[in-house]
Design an enzyme around this catalytic site. Structure first.
Site, PDB file in Angstrom:
ATOM      1  N   CYS A  80      51.804  50.762  41.277  1.00 38.03           N
ATOM      2  CA  CYS A  80      52.885  49.844  41.120  1.00 38.03           C
ATOM      3  C   CYS A  80      54.231  50.301  40.388  1.00 38.03           C
ATOM      4  CB  CYS A  80      52.504  48.449  40.812  1.00 38.03           C
ATOM      5  SG  CYS A  80      53.735  47.252  40.523  1.00 38.03           S
TER       6      CYS A  80
ATOM      7  N   CYS B 299      53.693  45.927  33.784  1.00 35.00           N
ATOM      8  CA  CYS B 299      53.016  44.662  33.208  1.00 35.00           C
ATOM      9  C   CYS B 299      51.688  45.399  32.258  1.00 35.00           C
ATOM     10  CB  CYS B 299      52.300  43.868  34.262  1.00 35.00           C
ATOM     11  SG  CYS B 299      53.779  43.447  35.663  1.00 35.00           S
TER      12      CYS B 299
ATOM     13  N   CYS C 158      47.936  44.682  33.440  1.00 31.61           N
ATOM     14  CA  CYS C 158      47.529  44.983  34.806  1.00 31.61           C
ATOM     15  C   CYS C 158      47.073  46.485  34.983  1.00 31.61           C
ATOM     16  CB  CYS C 158      48.668  44.801  35.815  1.00 31.61           C
ATOM     17  SG  CYS C 158      48.131  45.124  37.560  1.00 31.61           S
TER      18      CYS C 158
ATOM     19  N   CYS D 107      43.669  34.373  50.326  1.00 34.14           N
ATOM     20  CA  CYS D 107      44.904  34.917  49.686  1.00 34.14           C
ATOM     21  C   CYS D 107      45.018  36.431  49.756  1.00 34.14           C
ATOM     22  CB  CYS D 107      44.503  34.763  48.067  1.00 34.14           C
ATOM     23  SG  CYS D 107      44.108  33.175  47.693  1.00 34.14           S
TER      24      CYS D 107
ATOM     25  N   CYS E 104      47.506  32.215  51.823  1.00 32.93           N
ATOM     26  CA  CYS E 104      48.407  32.069  50.516  1.00 32.93           C
ATOM     27  C   CYS E 104      48.771  33.537  50.581  1.00 32.93           C
ATOM     28  CB  CYS E 104      47.700  31.795  49.044  1.00 32.93           C
ATOM     29  SG  CYS E 104      48.783  32.018  47.836  1.00 32.93           S
TER      30      CYS E 104
ATOM     31  N   CYS F 219      52.070  28.491  44.533  1.00 34.99           N
ATOM     32  CA  CYS F 219      51.177  28.795  43.880  1.00 34.99           C
ATOM     33  C   CYS F 219      51.407  29.437  42.681  1.00 34.99           C
ATOM     34  CB  CYS F 219      49.836  29.261  44.485  1.00 34.99           C
ATOM     35  SG  CYS F 219      48.266  29.902  43.648  1.00 34.99           S
TER      36      CYS F 219
ATOM     37  N   ARG G 154      42.634  26.261  39.047  1.00 40.07           N
ATOM     38  CA  ARG G 154      41.592  27.039  39.531  1.00 40.07           C
ATOM     39  C   ARG G 154      41.200  27.973  38.214  1.00 40.07           C
ATOM     40  NH1 ARG G 154      43.745  27.136  43.588  1.00 40.07           N
ATOM     41  NH2 ARG G 154      45.351  28.412  43.388  1.00 40.07           N
TER      42      ARG G 154
HETATM   43  S1  SF4 Z   1      50.924  42.578  37.873  1.00 40.11           S
HETATM   44 FE1  SF4 Z   1      50.377  44.762  38.326  1.00 40.11          FE
HETATM   45  S2  SF4 Z   1      50.760  44.706  40.678  1.00 40.11           S
HETATM   46 FE2  SF4 Z   1      51.753  42.803  40.018  1.00 40.11          FE
HETATM   47  S3  SF4 Z   1      53.753  43.553  39.399  1.00 40.11           S
HETATM   48 FE3  SF4 Z   1      52.573  43.639  37.585  1.00 40.11          FE
HETATM   49  S4  SF4 Z   1      51.922  45.880  37.530  1.00 40.11           S
HETATM   50 FE4  SF4 Z   1      52.514  45.407  39.678  1.00 40.11          FE
END
Ligand code: SF4
Length: 343
Positions: free
Chosen positions: A81, A85, A88, A125, A157, A217, A287
């Site tokens: 990605c 974040c 993550c 999901c 979802c 959601c 949830r």
């Molecule tokens: S949460 Fe993880 S997978 Fe989703 S946009 Fe952020 S870095 Fe990418």
């Protein structure tokens, strides 16, 4: 002599609620939770936790009885990605040892839906890493959703990131029932966890899918260093957006992620958070999502007195407990798995 609990805020006796039972009664009469009440929930002394949960259970039982909705996640594209974040394990900053793969095939998605159905899940999901789907990735999800809806009585979802104009419409036409895109945290704290997209980007995605008739959601992650005020702001933001389905994640530190090492939760705090989300969003699905086993541990069953839903099996990049253990927990509580929706 009775020992009715008097809620306190920062140790000061609260005049905003005479008791948790009274708060539940007011909420069931459609009186919205106030910020002061929300903070009092999060500051409940541990010795009053069961009274708090009993009040949350009154609200949960009114709307959902003793049913538990099971959701089943499939990570259909993992890692790789470009977003940053910091919680993550799939982000560009992460060095976590996770599986990395491009979008799975239509056949693999349909096989995942069968596993979800066989696991008694009401919702399958489809979750993909990334900022948003390419048209080719969307085509593959759409083909799979059509086949899934033709073959299984299960809600679908999709969680594919920020959508481009027209993509939400295509998902809806294919039969997608829900679209997940979490706010993750409060507007104020959001800049502390990601810089490559904004809180407003997230709100816009949610309102865009809601505008075309897909049920949103949307939830968040607790335990990333945010304040109680941030947690209340998140719960209220979801209320303002009228979110039907709210996953509450407890931050699971994965080695190799920038936020690794942050640990601010204990099981009692997690239960107070779940009670807060129930009071703030009384009629909505709450949830217990990622981090359930890690953070609630032996107190997982108590979470279901506030929440009415859990994920069954694994999460995106971390393991969950076995489906059999979830079924046993639900059965031991005298609760029942909610039926999947009719096709
Ligand atoms: S949460 Fe993880 S997978 Fe989703 S946009 Fe952020 S870095 Fe990418």
């Amino acid at each position: 002599m009775t020992t009715a609990f008097v809620p306190r805020i920062n140790g000061v006796v609260s005049t905003v609620v005479p008791s948790w039972d009274e708060l539940a009664a007011r909420i069931l009469e459609n009186e919205p939770l106030t910020r002061e009440q929300g903070l009092a929930v999060l500051e409940t002394p541990d010795h009053d936790l069961l009274r708090l949960l009993n009040a949350a259970y009154d609200v949960r039982r009114f709307y959902f009885g003793n049913t538990v909705q099971l959701y089943y996640l499939m990570n259909v594209k993992s890692g790789l990605c470009p977003e940053d974040c910091n919680y993550c394990s799939q982000s560009k900053l992460s060095t976590a040892a996770i599986p990395k793969y491009q979008m799975l095939s239509t056949e693999e998605l349909v096989a995942g839906a069968k596993r979800a159905y066989d696991s008694k899940a009401c919702t399958f999901c489809i979750v993909a890493s990334g900022r948003g789907p390419s048209d080719r990735e969307l085509d593959s999800v759409i083909d799979a959703v059509r086949e899934i809806k033709d073959n299984f009585s299960i809600r679908v979802c999709a969680c594919l990131g920020i959508l481009k104009p027209g993509q939400a419409q295509r998902l809806q036409e294919a039969g997608v029932d829900r679209y997940n895109h979490n706010l993750n945290t409060s507007e104020e704290f959001h800049k502390n966890i990601v810089s490559t997209h904004t809180y407003e980007d997230r709100v816009r995605t949610i309102t865009d899918v809601a505008d075309i008739g897909i049920s949103p959601c949307c939830g968040g992650i607790v335990g990333m260093g945010e304040s109680d005020d941030d947690i209340v702001s998140l719960a209220f933001a979801l209320r303002d957006l009228q979110i039907q389905s709210i996953p509450v994640n407890f931050y699971h530190p994965v080695p190799g992620t920038p936020l690794y090492g942050t640990w601010t939760l204990d099981p009692r705090k997690c239960l107070k958070v779940l009670a807060l989300f129930r009071f703030a969003n009384p009629s909505r699905e709450i949830r217990i999502a990622g981090g359930r086993e890690l953070h609630l541990g032996s107190m997982q069953p108590l979470g279901l007195y506030a929440a009415n839903s859990i994920f069954v099996s694994d999460y995106l990049t971390t393991k969950g407990q076995s489906a059999e253990d979830d079924y046993k927990m639900i059965n031991d509580m005298g609760f029942a798995i909610a039926a999947a929706p009719k096709a």
